[in-house]
Write a protein that holds these residues in place. Structure first.
Motif, mmCIF file in Angstrom:
data_model
loop_
_atom_site.group_PDB
_atom_site.id
_atom_site.type_symbol
_atom_site.label_atom_id
_atom_site.label_comp_id
_atom_site.label_asym_id
_atom_site.label_seq_id
_atom_site.Cartn_x
_atom_site.Cartn_y
_atom_site.Cartn_z
ATOM 1 N N GLY A 249 0.808 -1.240 0.159
ATOM 2 C CA GLY A 249 0.010 -0.164 -0.028
ATOM 3 C C GLY A 249 0.815 1.406 -0.033
ATOM 4 N N HIS A 250 2.127 1.218 -0.302
ATOM 5 C CA HIS A 250 2.844 2.267 0.035
ATOM 6 C C HIS A 250 4.026 2.163 -1.062
ATOM 7 C CE1 HIS A 250 1.066 2.105 4.119
ATOM 8 N NE2 HIS A 250 1.452 3.260 4.150
ATOM 9 N N GLN A 251 3.874 1.958 -2.298
ATOM 10 C CA GLN A 251 4.856 2.077 -3.467
ATOM 11 C C GLN A 251 5.388 3.386 -3.748
ATOM 12 O OE1 GLN A 251 1.920 -0.117 -3.719
ATOM 13 N NE2 GLN A 251 3.024 -1.661 -2.591
ATOM 14 N N ASN A 252 5.568 4.253 -2.853
ATOM 15 C CA ASN A 252 5.770 5.616 -3.266
ATOM 16 C C ASN A 252 7.069 6.165 -2.329
ATOM 17 O OD1 ASN A 252 4.841 5.528 -0.606
ATOM 18 N ND2 ASN A 252 3.625 7.240 -0.649
ATOM 19 N N LEU A 253 8.313 5.328 -2.309
ATOM 20 C CA LEU A 253 9.532 5.668 -1.642
ATOM 21 C C LEU A 253 10.411 6.563 -2.743
ATOM 22 C CD1 LEU A 253 8.441 3.017 -0.282
ATOM 23 C CD2 LEU A 253 10.846 3.089 0.755
ATOM 24 N N SER A 268 12.495 7.861 -7.570
ATOM 25 C CA SER A 268 11.049 7.255 -7.073
ATOM 26 C C SER A 268 11.380 5.477 -7.315
ATOM 27 C CB SER A 268 10.240 7.965 -7.906
ATOM 28 O OG SER A 268 8.777 7.273 -7.390
ATOM 29 N N VAL A 269 11.280 4.756 -6.328
ATOM 30 C CA VAL A 269 11.319 3.319 -6.488
ATOM 31 C C VAL A 269 9.905 2.757 -5.645
ATOM 32 C CG1 VAL A 269 13.721 3.450 -6.298
ATOM 33 C CG2 VAL A 269 12.599 3.399 -3.886
ATOM 34 N N ASP A 270 9.549 1.502 -6.222
ATOM 35 C CA ASP A 270 8.485 0.917 -5.483
ATOM 36 C C ASP A 270 8.959 -0.193 -4.481
ATOM 37 O OD1 ASP A 270 9.608 -0.795 -7.029
ATOM 38 O OD2 ASP A 270 7.607 -1.218 -8.327
ATOM 39 N N ARG A 271 10.485 -0.259 -4.366
ATOM 40 C CA ARG A 271 11.038 -1.132 -3.494
ATOM 41 C C ARG A 271 12.225 -0.955 -3.341
ATOM 42 N NH1 ARG A 271 11.877 -3.251 -8.537
ATOM 43 N NH2 ARG A 271 13.667 -4.719 -8.691
ATOM 44 N N ASN A 341 14.777 -10.449 -10.771
ATOM 45 C CA ASN A 341 16.021 -9.891 -11.342
ATOM 46 C C ASN A 341 16.265 -8.555 -10.269
ATOM 47 O OD1 ASN A 341 15.904 -11.390 -13.520
ATOM 48 N ND2 ASN A 341 15.127 -9.787 -14.807
ATOM 49 N N THR A 342 17.636 -8.760 -10.108
ATOM 50 C CA THR A 342 18.348 -7.706 -9.182
ATOM 51 C C THR A 342 19.356 -6.918 -9.915
ATOM 52 O OG1 THR A 342 20.232 -9.467 -8.661
ATOM 53 C CG2 THR A 342 18.092 -9.342 -7.195
ATOM 54 N N TYR A 343 20.032 -7.357 -10.967
ATOM 55 C CA TYR A 343 21.055 -6.511 -11.369
ATOM 56 C C TYR A 343 20.703 -5.308 -12.203
ATOM 57 C CZ TYR A 343 19.196 -9.173 -15.413
ATOM 58 O OH TYR A 343 18.328 -9.834 -16.643
ATOM 59 N N ASP A 344 19.455 -5.086 -12.261
ATOM 60 C CA ASP A 344 19.172 -3.674 -13.005
ATOM 61 C C ASP A 344 18.336 -2.574 -11.968
ATOM 62 O OD1 ASP A 344 16.722 -5.201 -12.360
ATOM 63 O OD2 ASP A 344 15.867 -4.996 -14.554
ATOM 64 N N TRP A 345 18.325 -2.926 -10.718
ATOM 65 C CA TRP A 345 17.876 -1.912 -9.594
ATOM 66 C C TRP A 345 18.806 -0.804 -9.600
ATOM 67 C CZ3 TRP A 345 18.572 -0.145 -4.550
ATOM 68 C CH2 TRP A 345 17.434 0.332 -4.009
ATOM 69 N N LEU A 346 18.265 0.609 -10.076
ATOM 70 C CA LEU A 346 18.825 1.809 -9.829
ATOM 71 C C LEU A 346 20.311 1.819 -10.677
ATOM 72 C CD1 LEU A 346 17.903 2.980 -6.099
ATOM 73 C CD2 LEU A 346 17.122 3.641 -8.548
ATOM 74 N N GLU A 347 20.477 0.802 -11.251
ATOM 75 C CA GLU A 347 21.784 1.231 -12.033
ATOM 76 C C GLU A 347 21.711 2.168 -13.140
ATOM 77 O OE1 GLU A 347 24.815 -1.039 -12.253
ATOM 78 O OE2 GLU A 347 23.753 -1.165 -10.203
ATOM 79 N N TYR A 348 22.923 2.898 -13.159
ATOM 80 C CA TYR A 348 22.797 4.331 -13.967
ATOM 81 C C TYR A 348 21.560 5.013 -13.664
ATOM 82 C CZ TYR A 348 26.358 1.195 -16.628
ATOM 83 O OH TYR A 348 27.077 0.420 -16.894
ATOM 84 N N GLU A 349 21.175 5.195 -12.418
ATOM 85 C CA GLU A 349 20.081 5.973 -12.192
ATOM 86 C C GLU A 349 20.434 7.035 -11.291
ATOM 87 O OE1 GLU A 349 15.973 4.488 -11.892
ATOM 88 O OE2 GLU A 349 16.654 2.643 -13.046
ATOM 89 N N LEU A 350 20.989 6.721 -10.209
ATOM 90 C CA LEU A 350 21.497 7.461 -9.119
ATOM 91 C C LEU A 350 22.180 8.591 -9.454
ATOM 92 C CD1 LEU A 350 22.005 5.062 -6.159
ATOM 93 C CD2 LEU A 350 19.986 6.503 -6.412
ATOM 94 N N ARG A 351 22.026 9.752 -9.113
ATOM 95 C CA ARG A 351 22.674 10.856 -9.607
ATOM 96 C C ARG A 351 22.843 11.938 -8.329
ATOM 97 N NH1 ARG A 351 22.650 12.207 -15.441
ATOM 98 N NH2 ARG A 351 21.616 10.500 -16.511
ATOM 99 N N PRO A 352 24.268 12.671 -8.085
ATOM 100 C CA PRO A 352 24.231 13.510 -7.075
ATOM 101 C C PRO A 352 23.406 14.891 -6.901
ATOM 102 C CG PRO A 352 26.085 13.755 -8.698
ATOM 103 C CD PRO A 352 25.435 12.489 -8.933
#
Length: 551
Positions: A249-253, A268-271, A341-352
């Motif tokens: 019920g809280h897919q809004n992190l 924004s992530v759902d997990r 799958n784990t290898y694609d979570w936030l890859e090349y997405e986090l930026r300072p």
């Protein structure tokens, strides 16, 4: 000439530190915090286990220290027969390199019945989420706790309150039993995790949860108030597990900070996906009173599952909006479906958040160090070991901590740079990786199929660097291609964040023994002299030799 230059740089740093801030601790000295590590038979995961605990509990007390100031923490070793160190995971310790907590690297272990005063000298940029843990054997399974560096300035994101979510693993065997098995011939693997714990609580496999949240075998509970925004501090203090977690019920992190001091642009992530050694800070928006009334609920589940292991552990915690609410029973049908799958979570997405200094370009790299991660049977003693760049390193390798040898013997203790270049990057004499201040390094971890047996099993590895944080420039399957990855970074206009722990994934469970099976690449400008460890943060792998010292 080069050895002399290396030693001069390091010696000057040590001399400045020792002479300008000399502190004597006499009988009247009072540290800012005191941690006492002892062994107790504790209730954990619905059973009992003899464990190393901090101030009587696991996890230990949450420590909060100010940014930009010196903090002294006295650590007592009250264990009867085991050595101890304490590592301040994620803190660069740039001004207190002797207090990093790496045994036989930066310090002597603390023997039973003794204490060590650790100096934490933080900067204002260090404000963020860290943790402390023992760095001896398997003790970190239970001897750890949250370490929060509190900044003086207002954070760049607004929130009403915060919660710490400290994740750890449970194994029924004692630390000693696990270590003996890992060093035996044949290898005795301790098996898969029997529980994943949130803030020390969780349900072991084969047990049922108590209805009362205060029981020893109850679901962990995170209390929140309606309508508030929380900063959730996720701390990966697991010994083995890569944990994927979703919030019913809280897919809004929204990710706002990673691995301590690096604020990120909102992601924004759902997990959340959390490996051993990693930290993520995320904004969690609680439901309003109206939403709760509409849904007719006061509790929701956090569902968490292990990934990339032969067996999956699934556990639950509770988000509770009213302390008067009854803790729900464990659901018979999982409310969420978490991706495999784990290898694609936030890859090349986090930026300072603020791009003041960016990662070095490929053209700026002065040296590339390829570190193959290999599992094999040591032909000399038939032990199953892990090697990094053909080096297997444990506390038993050195008689004296390398930093102590450098203090005592100068040039003679400094790793030979030229010899290292001809030997996978490490000096055969000191068994350490040398680096020069001013170098721009590209460090590439290359996964490979296991050489034990014939199936070429491929594992995952959360690699952690002590000391200076690095720019994580990505990962992928197969063999690292520097030009192709650089073209990808340029095409995306990607600015990497600084990290201290990132994942070397696998893309298949098996491959040809010894064959390349995925990569992870870092870049860093070397600016901090010292003796720093680089290692896989899976505790079992460290016991089996998957560590290295860098100077």
């Amino acid at each position: 000439m080069l050895l002399g230059t290396l030693f001069t740089l390091l010696a000057q740093c040590l001399l400045i530190e020792a002479t300008s801030c000399l502190v004597k601790h006499d009988g009247g000295f009072v540290p800012d915090h005191v941690l006492r590590v002892s062994s107790r038979n504790i209730s954990i995961a619905c059973t009992s286990r003899q464990s190393a605990v901090v101030n009587g509990t696991s996890p230990g007390p949450e420590l909060r220290v100010p940014a930009g100031q010196r903090t002294w923490i006295r650590v007592y070793n009250d264990l009867e027969q085991e050595n101890l160190t304490m590592h301040w995971h994620g803190l660069a310790q740039r001004m207190a390199i002797f207090a990093d907590g790496s045994p036989q690297g930066s310090q002597w272990p603390i023997p039973p019945g003794h204490f060590f005063d650790y100096e934490l000298q933080t900067t204002v940029e260090d404000a963020g989420t860290y943790f402390y843990h023992s760095h001896v054997g398997m003790q970190a399974l239970t001897a750890s706790g949250a370490l929060i560096v509190e900044g003086c300035e207002r954070p760049p994101y607004q929130y009403d309150d915060e919660r710490t979510l400290h994740w750890s693993d449970f194994f029924p065997q004692t630390d000693h039993e696990i270590e003996v098995g890992l060093q035996s011939v044949p290898l005795v693997w301790p098996g898969e995790v029997r529980a994943v714990l949130l803030n020390g609580k969780g349900i072991g496999i084969g047990h049922e949860a108590d209805v009362s949240p205060s029981g020893d075998c109850s679901l962990p509970v995170i209390d929140v108030d309606p309508g508030k925004t929380y900063r959730f501090r996720f701390i990966g203090a697991t010994g083995l597990s890569l944990v994927s977690m979703g919030f019913e019920g809280h897919q809004n992190l929204t990710i706002i900070q990673v691995d301590g001091g690096e604020w990120t642009k909102p992601a924004s992530v759902d997990r959340i996906q959390l490996a051993s050694g990693q930290r993520f800070d995320a904004l969690f928006k609680a439901k309003t009173e109206e939403e709760l009334a509409s849904e007719g609920r006061q509790t929701y589940f956090i569902q968490f599952e292990t990934r990339d292991r032969p067996e999956v552990y699934r556990g639950y915690a509770v988000i509770r909006y009213s302390k008067a609410s009854t803790t729900p029973h464990v659901p018979t049908i999982p409310p969420l479906t978490l991706p495999n799958n784990t290898y694609d979570w936030l890859e090349y997405e986090l930026r300072p958040l603020i791009e003041t200094v960016t990662q070095p370009t490929l053209g700026e790299v002065t040296r590339r160090v390829i570190i193959n991660a290999s599992q094999l049977t040591d032909p000399q003693n038939q032990h199953v070991v892990w090697r990094l760049a053909n080096l297997s390193w444990t506390e038993a390798v050195r008689q004296t901590p390398l930093l102590v040898d450098i203090y005592k013997f100068g040039d003679l203790a400094i790793p030979n740079y030229d010899a290292a270049l001809a030997n996978y990057g490490w000096d055969p004499e000191t068994r350490a990786f040398p680096a020069k201040v001013g170098e721009v390094l590209e460090i590439v971890f290359q996964n490979t199929g296991s050489l034990v047996g014939s199936d070429g099993a491929v594992d995952i590895h959360p690699f952690h660097a002590h000391g200076e944080h690095f720019y994580d420039i990505g990962s992928g399957d197969g063999v690292y291609d520097a030009e192709a990855n650089e073209a990808k970074l340029v095409a995306m206009n990607y600015t990497a964040v600084k990290r201290d722990t990132t994942m070397l994934y696998h893309y298949a469970a098996t491959t040809t023994p010894g064959a390349p099976a995925g990569w992870r690449a870092w870049r860093l400008r070397v600016t901090q002299p010292g003796v720093w460890m680089i290692h896989c943060h899976i505790l079992q792998h460290m016991v089996m030799g998957k560590s290295a010292d860098a100077v």
